[in-house]
Design a protein around this motif. Structure first.
Motif, PDB file in Angstrom:
ATOM      1  N   ILE A   1       0.872  -1.172   0.000  1.00 16.16           N
ATOM      2  CA  ILE A   1       0.000   0.000   0.000  1.00 16.16           C
ATOM      3  C   ILE A   1       0.908   1.219   0.000  1.00 16.16           C
ATOM      4  O   ILE A   1       1.728   1.393   0.907  1.00 16.16           O
ATOM      5  N   ARG A   2       0.764   2.047  -0.995  1.00 15.75           N
ATOM      6  CA  ARG A   2       1.661   3.189  -1.159  1.00 15.75           C
ATOM      7  C   ARG A   2       1.545   4.162   0.018  1.00 15.75           C
ATOM      8  O   ARG A   2       2.535   4.516   0.637  1.00 15.75           O
ATOM      9  N   TYR A   3       0.342   4.619   0.289  1.00 14.29           N
ATOM     10  CA  TYR A   3       0.103   5.508   1.423  1.00 14.29           C
ATOM     11  C   TYR A   3      -0.906   4.828   2.337  1.00 14.29           C
ATOM     12  O   TYR A   3      -2.069   4.703   1.983  1.00 14.29           O
TER      13      TYR A   3
ATOM     14  N   TYR B   1      -4.408   6.309   3.268  1.00 18.31           N
ATOM     15  CA  TYR B   1      -5.505   6.220   2.305  1.00 18.31           C
ATOM     16  C   TYR B   1      -6.083   4.803   2.256  1.00 18.31           C
ATOM     17  O   TYR B   1      -7.271   4.618   2.028  1.00 18.31           O
TER      18      TYR B   1
ATOM     19  N   LYS C   1      -6.061   0.564   0.973  1.00 15.09           N
ATOM     20  CA  LYS C   1      -6.108  -0.169  -0.288  1.00 15.09           C
ATOM     21  C   LYS C   1      -7.383   0.148  -1.079  1.00 15.09           C
ATOM     22  O   LYS C   1      -7.371   0.148  -2.305  1.00 15.09           O
TER      23      LYS C   1
ATOM     24  N   GLU D   1      -6.970   3.036  -3.461  1.00 16.55           N
ATOM     25  CA  GLU D   1      -6.214   2.627  -4.655  1.00 16.55           C
ATOM     26  C   GLU D   1      -7.126   1.908  -5.646  1.00 16.55           C
ATOM     27  O   GLU D   1      -7.059   2.157  -6.855  1.00 16.55           O
TER      28      GLU D   1
ATOM     29  N   ILE E   1      -9.497   4.405  -7.327  1.00 14.37           N
ATOM     30  CA  ILE E   1      -8.797   5.210  -8.340  1.00 14.37           C
ATOM     31  C   ILE E   1      -8.577   4.382  -9.600  1.00 14.37           C
ATOM     32  O   ILE E   1      -8.760   4.873 -10.725  1.00 14.37           O
ATOM     33  N   ALA E   2      -8.199   3.117  -9.431  1.00 12.40           N
ATOM     34  CA  ALA E   2      -8.013   2.242 -10.600  1.00 12.40           C
ATOM     35  C   ALA E   2      -9.329   2.076 -11.363  1.00 12.40           C
ATOM     36  O   ALA E   2      -9.340   2.051 -12.602  1.00 12.40           O
TER      37      ALA E   2
ATOM     38  N   ASP F   1      -1.377  13.597  -4.914  1.00 17.21           N
ATOM     39  CA  ASP F   1      -1.460  12.170  -4.606  1.00 17.21           C
ATOM     40  C   ASP F   1      -2.378  11.442  -5.581  1.00 17.21           C
ATOM     41  O   ASP F   1      -2.092  10.312  -5.991  1.00 17.21           O
TER      42      ASP F   1
ATOM     43  N   TYR G   1      -1.221   8.347  -7.856  1.00 20.53           N
ATOM     44  CA  TYR G   1      -1.908   7.059  -7.817  1.00 20.53           C
ATOM     45  C   TYR G   1      -2.379   6.633  -9.202  1.00 20.53           C
ATOM     46  O   TYR G   1      -2.335   5.460  -9.547  1.00 20.53           O
ATOM     47  N   SER G   2      -2.863   7.577  -9.982  1.00 18.05           N
ATOM     48  CA  SER G   2      -3.432   7.243 -11.289  1.00 18.05           C
ATOM     49  C   SER G   2      -2.384   7.258 -12.401  1.00 18.05           C
ATOM     50  O   SER G   2      -2.731   7.137 -13.567  1.00 18.05           O
TER      51      SER G   2
END
Length: 196
Positions: free
Chosen positions: A104-106, A109, A111, A114, A117-118, A160, A164-165
């Motif tokens: 998990i990047r951040y 926020y 999962k 993420e 956003i995907a 951010d 993410y995108s």
């Protein structure tokens, strides 16, 4: 000299108390099987009176007989009126929960952001996608505000979101404004004045 309960044998089911445990221990010493069975029924009767709420359940007698077997360490040789639990069933462990080790990047926020956003990136450009992106950005601001109580800058959220995108979603800070969230104050405790 007094003997304290801490010096005595540890109770297997402490909710029944030491008196019931002593009855079970006495029952184990009775040599005649019929007499031992009558004693076990008397113990079950006493156990049922300790917890009258159990009588409302459908299988309350079955539970009591299971508890008697557990308290006797499954050494009580009597004619049980029902099938009792086996010692190996008591030691069974629950299945292991499968956790994914995804990066998990951040973490603030999570999962789910993420994944949302995907999903937004995969949508065709249009009004529905723009509304979803705005909802995601507001949600990101709310999540970031939970870990940063001093305040959150909208440009940080836009940056951010673009990261993410992978540059697919870019919001203009001049034309897009996010909601202002405020932390809810803690509930006030009401103190009643005592009468003198």
């Amino acid at each position: 000299m007094l003997t304290y309960n801490t010096q005595k044998k540890r109770l297997v089911l402490p909710e029944y108390g030491r008196s019931i445990q002593e009855m079970v221990d006495h029952c184990l010493t009775i040599e005649d099987r019929d007499e031992r069975t009558r004693c076990a029924y008397s113990i079950i009767n006493c156990m049922g009176k300790l917890f009258p709420k159990l009588n409302e359940e459908d299988d309350h007698h079955h539970k009591l007989w299971d508890h008697l077997a557990i308290m006797s360490d499954f050494k009580l040789d009597i004619d049980y009126p029902c099938e009792i639990v086996r010692p190996e069933n008591l030691q069974s462990l629950p299945d292991k929960v499968p956790y994914t080790n995804q990066h998990i990047r951040y973490r603030h926020y999570g999962k789910d952001v993420e994944l949302m956003i995907a999903k937004a990136v995969a949508m065709a450009p249009g009004e529905e996608r723009d509304e979803l992106v705005l909802l995601i950005a507001n949600h990101m601001k709310k999540l970031l505000l939970a870990v940063n109580k001093d305040g959150v800058d909208d440009e940080k959220i836009f940056k951010d979101l673009a990261e993410y995108s992978h540059g697919e979603i870019i919001l203009n800070p001049e034309t897009t404004t996010l909601r202002n969230f405020k932390l809810a104050p803690p509930p006030a405790t009401s103190k009643k004045k005592r009468k003198k």
